[in-house]
Design a protein around this motif. Structure first.
Motif, PDB file in Angstrom:
ATOM      1  N   CYS A  28      -7.733  68.118  11.062  1.00 50.61           N
ATOM      2  CA  CYS A  28      -7.639  66.740  10.533  1.00 50.61           C
ATOM      3  C   CYS A  28      -6.188  66.369  10.242  1.00 50.61           C
ATOM      4  O   CYS A  28      -5.735  65.268  10.580  1.00 50.61           O
ATOM      5  N   THR A  29      -5.456  67.282   9.613  1.00 50.95           N
ATOM      6  CA  THR A  29      -4.050  66.977   9.303  1.00 50.95           C
ATOM      7  C   THR A  29      -3.227  66.879  10.585  1.00 50.95           C
ATOM      8  O   THR A  29      -2.326  66.036  10.684  1.00 50.95           O
TER       9      THR A  29
ATOM     10  N   GLU B 251      -5.421  62.554  10.203  1.00 50.84           N
ATOM     11  CA  GLU B 251      -6.587  62.007   9.495  1.00 50.84           C
ATOM     12  C   GLU B 251      -6.583  62.611   8.093  1.00 50.84           C
ATOM     13  O   GLU B 251      -7.440  63.433   7.743  1.00 50.84           O
TER      14      GLU B 251
ATOM     15  N   ASP C 287      -7.058  61.292   5.085  1.00 48.36           N
ATOM     16  CA  ASP C 287      -8.138  60.931   4.154  1.00 48.36           C
ATOM     17  C   ASP C 287      -9.365  61.800   4.390  1.00 48.36           C
ATOM     18  O   ASP C 287     -10.012  62.253   3.440  1.00 48.36           O
TER      19      ASP C 287
ATOM     20  N   SER D 195      -8.580  65.244   3.105  1.00 47.70           N
ATOM     21  CA  SER D 195      -8.671  65.278   1.641  1.00 47.70           C
ATOM     22  C   SER D 195     -10.127  65.330   1.175  1.00 47.70           C
ATOM     23  O   SER D 195     -10.468  66.057   0.231  1.00 47.70           O
ATOM     24  N   GLU D 196     -10.975  64.589   1.872  1.00 48.14           N
ATOM     25  CA  GLU D 196     -12.407  64.590   1.537  1.00 48.14           C
ATOM     26  C   GLU D 196     -13.011  65.978   1.741  1.00 48.14           C
ATOM     27  O   GLU D 196     -13.786  66.470   0.913  1.00 48.14           O
TER      28      GLU D 196
ATOM     29  N   ARG E 286       3.379  61.677   2.976  1.00 51.42           N
ATOM     30  CA  ARG E 286       2.727  61.431   1.677  1.00 51.42           C
ATOM     31  C   ARG E 286       3.162  62.521   0.695  1.00 51.42           C
ATOM     32  O   ARG E 286       2.385  63.319   0.194  1.00 51.42           O
TER      33      ARG E 286
ATOM     34  N   GLU F 106       1.910  62.743  -3.099  1.00 53.30           N
ATOM     35  CA  GLU F 106       0.592  63.370  -3.210  1.00 53.30           C
ATOM     36  C   GLU F 106       0.688  64.881  -3.008  1.00 53.30           C
ATOM     37  O   GLU F 106      -0.037  65.656  -3.645  1.00 53.30           O
TER      38      GLU F 106
END
Length: 532
Positions: free
Chosen positions: A197-198, A202, A204, A207-208, A233, A236
């Motif tokens: 995902c990273t 993606e 978000d 993170s989910e 980011r 964060e």
């Protein structure tokens, strides 16, 4: 206690005959404790004692040769075997995949199936890994289809390799679907899914998933923190690091420090970066010097050049990365002459500059107005340093020429570039045209930029301002009308400030900061005081 080979020789001298297990134990230790030539001695000895036809001994022997990168010698061992079972096929396929010869490994897998040998999960995981190397989406799908039809119960290792394979092929949808079809997910599978995902930005979704991981290890944290840093980011990422360090029970490692130092460098968070440096020293995380360059880079980008030089001076063996970190840091803060001095020292020390080093040097020349030196370094990139000039090098030299008012020379150089000039190159020259009030050349540059990106409002804004300064009001009205008709809005500015180790970000028109009211009240008091 002597080495395994020495003990083996003593055993022979005492008249004890070796068994297959003797040779397997010797060979399995060979990569770390016995050299390649000694391994060949064992090979000759096991043939002499009649164990050359043992599949388990032969597979261990293939693994030994694979460990030294000699997969073709392992292939000879394989070809000489009268019978070849799954363990033997798997050992050789693993050798080819490990040696980055995945295509040959996959050909072996096809042959293995042709002779009727059924793979297990270990063999399948290796084959899928080979598909990832090749980036072959179609081949990977065929292998996945075979796995589904074979009736083999897919375990976490095969699922993990399939997720990696689809991720390498760029299909995050397939990755996500496969992840949800995996009934048993260990932490490795979760980490791989977050990593994919990273990699596809993606964050978000990453993170989910991160929040759903029941047992997070240090890799889970590092994957998420590193992913956030890669997409910018960084605030964060630092918040997540503080959560990891303070509440997770997982100890940050060197990789954690690399990501968090990079986040500090991007944000200019000097207080956090200094605390991280102290943490690194306390936990002895930089005993091998692997974090030296990151510390230099962090201090440089945070504006603390003196501290960056202190760290650099303590580096026992300075590689090109350490030198480049210092050179780029000096260049960034306008220390052009000091940057050139360090570059000369770097060459005297025998370190060869790379592409990034030359960007730093050219950038330093641009900021310090060192025209002749900058041109000399630029034109010697190929001849003196055996490097090919990249778009970043051209950007620096165009910036230098533009700052010095050599606009037409910069324009001609862009047109002569062997690379296609991008918006940054043209934008650098357009900014220089505005500074030197060259509206005529600015019009030519703006036209080329609009061909690349007709919807970029910045081009028309700059040209509007240039023509306003030249009092060309008809052109100004035309450009402003175009901006209004297209409904273009300026991207709001953003600034950040570090207070007590926390980075606070502020965007124009944004009131989401938890202390928004108190900040505005204080600003009103300042304004009232100034008006007295």
């Amino acid at each position: 206690m002597g080495s395994p080979l020495l003990l083996y020789k003593q055993m022979l001298c005492s008249g004890v005959r070796p068994s297959g297990h003797t040779f397997m134990n010797l060979i399995r230790n060979s990569k770390n404790r016995i050299g390649f030539r000694e391994g060949e001695e064992i090979h000759a000895s096991l043939v002499k004692f009649g164990y050359g036809c043992s599949q388990f001994v032969a597979s261990a022997l293939i693994g030994h040769y694979n460990g030294f990168g000699c997969v073709e010698i392992g292939r000879k061992v394989f070809d000489e075997m009268p019978q070849r079972g799954l363990v033997l096929w798997t050992a050789l396929i693993r050798g080819y995949v490990s040696a980055r010869c995945a295509e040959e490994g996959l050909r072996l897998f096809v042959k293995m199936r042709e002779v009727g040998v059924m793979p297990d999960n270990v063999a399948l995981a290796i084959v899928v890994s080979g598909c990832s190397q090749l980036g072959g989406f179609d081949t990977g799908r065929l292998v996945h289809g075979f796995i589904c039809k074979s009736g083999v119960q897919i375990d976490d290792f095969v699922s993990n390799e399939l997720i990696g394979m689809y991720g390498e092929c760029g299909s995050l949808d397939d990755v996500y679907r496969l992840f949800h079809e995996t009934s048993s997910r260990n932490v490795v599978v979760w980490n791989n899914m977050i990593h994919q995902c990273t990699n596809h930005e993606e964050l978000d979704l990453a993170s989910e998933l991160f929040k759903k991981v029941e047992f997070r290890d240090v890799v889970t944290w590092n994957t998420m923190i590193g992913g956030l840093v890669r997409v910018g980011r960084c605030k964060e990422a630092l918040e997540l690091f503080h959560e990891m360090e303070g509440y997770s029970g997982e100890e940050p490692n060197r990789l954690t420090m690399l990501s968090t130092l990079s986040a500090c460098a991007s944000l200019g968070a000097l207080d956090v970066g200094t605390w991280l440096h102290a943490y690194i020293e306390k936990k002895s995380l930089n005993s091998d010097g692997s974090l030296d360059s990151s510390l230099i880079d962090m201090y440089s980008k945070c504006g603390c050049i003196g501290k960056a030089i202190q760290v650099f001076d303590k580096v026992p063996v300075r590689d090109v990365i350490a030198w480049t970190s210092l050179i780029c840091g000096l260049a960034m803060h306008g220390h052009g002459k000091e940057c050139i001095t360090q570059f000369c020292r770097m060459q005297e020390a025998g370190a060869k500059p790379d592409d990034v080093t030359m960007v730093g040097v050219l950038n330093a020349c641009a900021h310090a107005g060192l025209l002749e030196q900058g041109l000399q370094y630029f034109y010697s990139i190929e001849t003196a340093y055996n490097l090919t000039p990249k778009i970043e090098h051209y950007g620096c030299i165009i910036d230098l020429l533009g700052r010095m008012g050599r606009l037409r020379e910069a324009y001609n150089l862009i047109n002569e570039m062997p690379l296609a000039p991008n918006e940054v190159i043209w934008g650098t020259l357009l900014s220089a045209c505005r500074v030197h009030k060259n509206v005529e050349l600015g019009e030519l540059v703006a036209k080329r930029m609009l061909e690349l990106n007709p919807s970029d409002p910045w081009i028309r804004v700059v040209m509007s301002n240039m023509n306003a300064e030249a009092m060309n009001w008809d052109v100004v009205m035309k450009l402003r009308k175009e901006l209004k008709e297209e409904g273009v809005k300026k991207v709001p500015g953003c600034s950040s400030i570090e207070v007590n180790g926390m980075v606070h970000e502020f965007v124009i028109g944004d009131s989401s900061h938890p202390q928004h009211s108190e900040i505005h009240l204080l600003l009103e008091k300042f304004e009232a005081t100034l008006n007295l």
